[in-house]
Design a protein around this motif. Sequence first.
Motif, short mmCIF file in Angstrom:
data_model
loop_
_atom_site.label_atom_id
_atom_site.label_comp_id
_atom_site.label_asym_id
_atom_site.label_seq_id
_atom_site.Cartn_x
_atom_site.Cartn_y
_atom_site.Cartn_z
N ILE A 1 -4.99 5.37 -8.89
CA ILE A 1 -5.30 6.16 -7.70
C ILE A 1 -6.68 5.72 -7.23
CG2 ILE A 1 -5.59 8.45 -6.70
CD1 ILE A 1 -3.73 9.51 -8.92
N GLY A 2 -6.70 4.87 -6.23
CA GLY A 2 -7.94 4.27 -5.77
C GLY A 2 -8.74 5.16 -4.84
N ASP A 3 -8.07 6.05 -4.13
CA ASP A 3 -8.78 6.91 -3.18
C ASP A 3 -7.93 8.13 -2.89
OD1 ASP A 3 -10.83 7.67 -1.44
OD2 ASP A 3 -9.96 6.61 0.26
N VAL A 4 -8.62 9.22 -2.60
CA VAL A 4 -7.99 10.45 -2.12
C VAL A 4 -8.73 10.79 -0.83
CG1 VAL A 4 -7.64 12.91 -2.54
CG2 VAL A 4 -7.35 11.28 -4.42
N GLY B 1 -7.92 18.50 6.61
CA GLY B 1 -7.12 19.72 6.61
C GLY B 1 -6.03 19.63 5.57
N ALA B 2 -4.85 20.02 5.93
CA ALA B 2 -3.74 20.05 4.98
C ALA B 2 -3.10 18.67 4.76
CB ALA B 2 -2.66 21.03 5.45
N MET B 3 -3.43 17.69 5.60
CA MET B 3 -2.86 16.36 5.44
C MET B 3 -3.76 15.51 4.55
SD MET B 3 -1.49 13.51 8.16
CE MET B 3 -3.07 13.18 8.90
N MET B 4 -3.27 15.21 3.35
CA MET B 4 -4.05 14.44 2.38
C MET B 4 -3.25 13.20 1.99
SD MET B 4 -6.73 16.31 2.07
CE MET B 4 -7.47 15.39 0.75
N GLY B 5 -3.97 12.19 1.54
CA GLY B 5 -3.33 10.97 1.09
C GLY B 5 -3.90 10.51 -0.23
N MET B 6 -3.05 9.92 -1.03
CA MET B 6 -3.44 9.37 -2.33
C MET B 6 -3.12 7.88 -2.28
SD MET B 6 -2.01 10.65 -6.04
CE MET B 6 -0.28 10.34 -5.68
N ALA C 1 -1.16 -1.27 -3.90
CA ALA C 1 -0.01 -1.28 -4.81
C ALA C 1 1.19 -0.66 -4.10
CB ALA C 1 -0.34 -0.54 -6.10
N ALA C 2 1.74 -1.39 -3.13
CA ALA C 2 2.85 -0.87 -2.33
C ALA C 2 4.09 -0.62 -3.17
CB ALA C 2 3.17 -1.84 -1.20
N ASP C 3 4.41 -1.50 -4.11
CA ASP C 3 5.60 -1.31 -4.94
C ASP C 3 5.46 -0.07 -5.81
OD1 ASP C 3 6.80 -3.55 -3.85
OD2 ASP C 3 6.22 -4.88 -5.50
N LEU C 4 4.28 0.15 -6.36
CA LEU C 4 4.05 1.33 -7.19
C LEU C 4 4.17 2.60 -6.33
CD1 LEU C 4 3.26 2.58 -9.91
CD2 LEU C 4 0.86 2.30 -9.22
N GLY D 1 -0.21 4.27 5.49
CA GLY D 1 -1.18 3.21 5.26
C GLY D 1 -0.69 1.86 5.74
N THR D 2 -1.62 1.02 6.06
CA THR D 2 -1.33 -0.32 6.54
C THR D 2 -0.47 -1.10 5.56
OG1 THR D 2 -3.42 -0.33 7.73
CG2 THR D 2 -2.40 -2.47 7.34
N TYR D 3 -0.71 -0.89 4.26
CA TYR D 3 0.00 -1.63 3.22
C TYR D 3 1.09 -0.80 2.54
CZ TYR D 3 -4.03 -4.54 4.06
OH TYR D 3 -4.99 -5.30 4.67
N HIS D 4 1.38 0.37 3.10
CA HIS D 4 2.41 1.26 2.57
C HIS D 4 2.13 1.68 1.13
CE1 HIS D 4 4.60 0.32 6.20
NE2 HIS D 4 4.45 -0.96 5.93
N ASN D 5 0.85 1.82 0.78
CA ASN D 5 0.47 2.18 -0.57
C ASN D 5 -0.17 3.56 -0.66
OD1 ASN D 5 -1.86 1.14 0.78
ND2 ASN D 5 -2.89 1.02 -1.21
N VAL D 6 -0.03 4.34 0.41
CA VAL D 6 -0.60 5.69 0.42
C VAL D 6 0.54 6.69 0.38
CG1 VAL D 6 -2.00 7.34 1.72
CG2 VAL D 6 -2.61 4.90 1.71
N VAL D 7 0.44 7.63 -0.55
CA VAL D 7 1.40 8.73 -0.65
C VAL D 7 0.79 9.89 0.13
CG1 VAL D 7 2.59 10.32 -2.19
CG2 VAL D 7 2.18 7.94 -2.91
#
Length: 114
Positions: free
Chosen positions: A29-32, A36-41, A53-56, A75-81
Amino acid sequence: SEGLLERAVLIGERVRQRLEALQQEYPVIGDVRGLGAMMGMELVKDPLSKEPAADLAKTFRARLFENGVVNIGAGTYHNVVRVLPPLTIEDDTLEQGLAIVAKTAAEVFGTKRN
């Protein structure tokens, strides 16, 4: 009149705290981040280089869905949940969802920091 702005801030604080706690446990988990209520990991292959880590992230999101939490990638690289619960979510339901996120992290990420 329904206090949704305050609710968004409260939900965001709770989600951020839980995700940041997971970030302390799992080096992938490189960044959080969020507002508001919208958060990304953001998931990374290496915590120093921050290589995406898009595959992960795809694996994590699929397992999260299997465990009962609907989510989307970002995310640009599809690695953000991305986590965006409804502002009307009940507190116990939010906690159940966050517990599932933590359980899924343990299942998918495995190795914790020493």
